[in-house]
Design an enzyme around this catalytic site. Structure first.
Site, PDB file in Angstrom:
ATOM      1  N   ASP A  37       0.854  -1.187   0.000  1.00 50.54           N
ATOM      2  CA  ASP A  37       0.000   0.000   0.000  1.00 50.54           C
ATOM      3  C   ASP A  37       0.892   1.241   0.000  1.00 50.54           C
ATOM      4  O   ASP A  37       2.061   1.183   0.382  1.00 50.54           O
ATOM      5  CB  ASP A  37      -0.904   0.016   1.244  1.00 50.54           C
ATOM      6  CG  ASP A  37      -2.193   0.792   1.026  1.00 50.54           C
ATOM      7  OD1 ASP A  37      -3.260   0.156   0.880  1.00 50.54           O
ATOM      8  OD2 ASP A  37      -2.138   2.044   0.989  1.00 50.54           O
ATOM      9  N   ASN A  90      -5.767  -4.504  -6.227  1.00 49.66           N
ATOM     10  CA  ASN A  90      -6.977  -4.008  -5.567  1.00 49.66           C
ATOM     11  C   ASN A  90      -6.909  -2.528  -5.195  1.00 49.66           C
ATOM     12  O   ASN A  90      -7.940  -1.914  -4.937  1.00 49.66           O
ATOM     13  CB  ASN A  90      -7.206  -4.885  -4.321  1.00 49.66           C
ATOM     14  CG  ASN A  90      -8.199  -4.299  -3.378  1.00 49.66           C
ATOM     15  OD1 ASN A  90      -9.398  -4.313  -3.652  1.00 49.66           O
ATOM     16  ND2 ASN A  90      -7.722  -3.763  -2.265  1.00 49.66           N
ATOM     17  N   TYR A 156     -14.145   7.280 -12.545  1.00 54.14           N
ATOM     18  CA  TYR A 156     -14.273   5.988 -11.856  1.00 54.14           C
ATOM     19  C   TYR A 156     -14.883   4.959 -12.813  1.00 54.14           C
ATOM     20  O   TYR A 156     -14.377   3.849 -12.948  1.00 54.14           O
ATOM     21  CB  TYR A 156     -15.129   6.153 -10.602  1.00 54.14           C
ATOM     22  CG  TYR A 156     -15.055   4.970  -9.657  1.00 54.14           C
ATOM     23  CD1 TYR A 156     -13.942   4.768  -8.833  1.00 54.14           C
ATOM     24  CD2 TYR A 156     -16.089   4.041  -9.584  1.00 54.14           C
ATOM     25  CE1 TYR A 156     -13.869   3.688  -7.965  1.00 54.14           C
ATOM     26  CE2 TYR A 156     -16.018   2.958  -8.723  1.00 54.14           C
ATOM     27  CZ  TYR A 156     -14.918   2.789  -7.918  1.00 54.14           C
ATOM     28  OH  TYR A 156     -14.846   1.708  -7.054  1.00 54.14           O
ATOM     29  N   LYS A 160     -12.892   1.605 -14.145  1.00 50.68           N
ATOM     30  CA  LYS A 160     -13.343   0.268 -13.753  1.00 50.68           C
ATOM     31  C   LYS A 160     -13.784  -0.551 -14.975  1.00 50.68           C
ATOM     32  O   LYS A 160     -13.631  -1.773 -14.999  1.00 50.68           O
ATOM     33  CB  LYS A 160     -14.468   0.371 -12.717  1.00 50.68           C
ATOM     34  CG  LYS A 160     -13.989   0.941 -11.375  1.00 50.68           C
ATOM     35  CD  LYS A 160     -12.885   0.095 -10.758  1.00 50.68           C
ATOM     36  CE  LYS A 160     -12.472   0.574  -9.383  1.00 50.68           C
ATOM     37  NZ  LYS A 160     -11.403  -0.247  -8.773  1.00 50.68           N
ATOM     38  N   ILE A 189     -19.485  -1.277  -0.615  1.00 47.35           N
ATOM     39  CA  ILE A 189     -18.909  -2.008   0.512  1.00 47.35           C
ATOM     40  C   ILE A 189     -18.513  -0.994   1.587  1.00 47.35           C
ATOM     41  O   ILE A 189     -17.966   0.073   1.278  1.00 47.35           O
ATOM     42  CB  ILE A 189     -17.660  -2.810   0.051  1.00 47.35           C
ATOM     43  CG1 ILE A 189     -17.974  -3.640  -1.214  1.00 47.35           C
ATOM     44  CG2 ILE A 189     -17.148  -3.688   1.189  1.00 47.35           C
ATOM     45  CD1 ILE A 189     -19.083  -4.665  -1.080  1.00 47.35           C
ATOM     46  N   THR A 191     -16.411   0.608   3.558  1.00 48.46           N
ATOM     47  CA  THR A 191     -14.979   0.860   3.799  1.00 48.46           C
ATOM     48  C   THR A 191     -14.772   2.375   3.821  1.00 48.46           C
ATOM     49  O   THR A 191     -15.702   3.145   3.581  1.00 48.46           O
ATOM     50  CB  THR A 191     -14.111   0.292   2.659  1.00 48.46           C
ATOM     51  OG1 THR A 191     -14.314   1.106   1.491  1.00 48.46           O
ATOM     52  CG2 THR A 191     -14.447  -1.147   2.337  1.00 48.46           C
TER      53      THR A 191
END
Ligand SMILES: NC(=O)c1ccc[n+]([C@@H]2O[C@H](COP(=O)([O-])OP(=O)(O)OC[C@H]3O[C@@H](n4cnc5c(N)ncnc54)[C@H](O)[C@@H]3O)[C@@H](O)[C@H]2O)c1
Length: 253
Positions: A37, A90, A156, A160, A189, A191
């Site tokens: 990361d 990811n 985005y 994607k 999700i 997060t």
């Protein structure tokens, strides 16, 4: 015998919600995991948690927008564990501020594409160069936003959709090396990525209602799918993006 005994995995965005949960689960199921990361403090924390539970993990800082950095990450896995079996590309951002087609600052567009799209390409490329000797699995994080459009999220969507296209093309090319390439396409999700919407109750309700059971998913629910896709149980799955969305794409709202 654990599912991933003897396997080595890299998880980019491993400090975050989906990446962190996936790194933990892969390690719990026997994999040696490189948590990768740009956020060193959060990445070191996830790594320490895995090790404290008896798992095997190392942290490696990566900026997925730079190919040299991603190559160095793969080399780190090779130097530390001697092989690479699972690459989970990811890392990603949603971006904030203006993101519509006409008014968005060019910088916003380029930054999102650099992380979400180029970052995945670099991960596929660097991992496959190592994996072609003995095969492997590459999992890319797309989104249901690869398939449907919403307003003010232009880069985005673009990035994607590109992840889904790259997944198919790479799967076809890399099949000869026994490398499977698949993608996940999560719904919303819970997060840090969606934190910006939490404060506005109306927006948050709308997001929840986008799912058949009117709830966001958890990173742990996504991690279960990632682990399955990485496993031998998924050996005939290749070249597709799998929705992890509680049916969000399957009904009219
Ligand atoms: N949360 C959702 O609703 C949702 C839905 C669909 C897809 N996704 C995708 O899932 C992936 C993970 O997101 P999340 O929800 O866990 O969010 P998150 O913000 O918790 O995690 C993203 C991680 O990526 C890291 N990152 C950002 N830029 C980076 C860079 N240049 N180099 C290396 N790492 C970098 C961040 O530091 C962070 O740890 C992303 O690709 C995201 O687009 C999320």
């Amino acid at each position: 015998m654990n599912r991933f005994d003897g396997r080595v995995a890299i998880v980019t965005g491993g400090a975050g919600g989906i990446g962190g949960a996936s790194a933990r689960l892969l390690a719990e199921q026997g994999a040696k995991v490189v948590v990768a990361d740009i956020d060193e403090a959060a990445g070191a924390k996830v790594t320490a948690e895995i090790c404290a539970k008896g798992g095997e993990a190392s942290f490696c800082r990566v900026d997925v927008t730079a190919y040299e950095s991603v190559e160095a990450l793969v080399q780190f896995a090779m130097d530390t564990y001697g092989q690479l079996d699972i690459m989970f590309n990811n890392a990603g951002v949603f971006g904030d501020g203006l993101q519509n087609v006409i008014d968005m600052p060019m910088e916003t567009y380029h930054r999102t594409i650099a992380i979400n799209q180029h970052g995945v390409y670099y991960g596929i490329r660097a991992a496959a160069a190592q994996m072609r000797e003995r095969g492997g699995v590459i999992i890319n994080t797309a989104s249901i936003y690869a398939f449907i459009a919403d307003r003010n999220q232009f880069p985005y969507h673009a990035s994607k959709a590109a992840v889904v296209g790259m997944t198919k093309a790479a799967a076809l090319e890399l099949a000869r090396y026994n490398i499977r390439v698949v993608a996940i396409a999560p719904g919303m999700i819970d997060t840090g990525l969606v934190d910006a919407w939490r404060a506005d109750e109306r927006v948050w309700n709308t997001i929840q209602k986008a799912h058949m059971r009117r709830k966001l998913g958890t990173p742990e629910q996504v991690a279960q799918v990632v682990a399955f896709l990485a496993s031998d149980e998924a050996s005939f799955l290749n070249g597709h993006a799998y929705c992890v969305d509680d049916g969000a794409l399957s009904f009219k709202r």
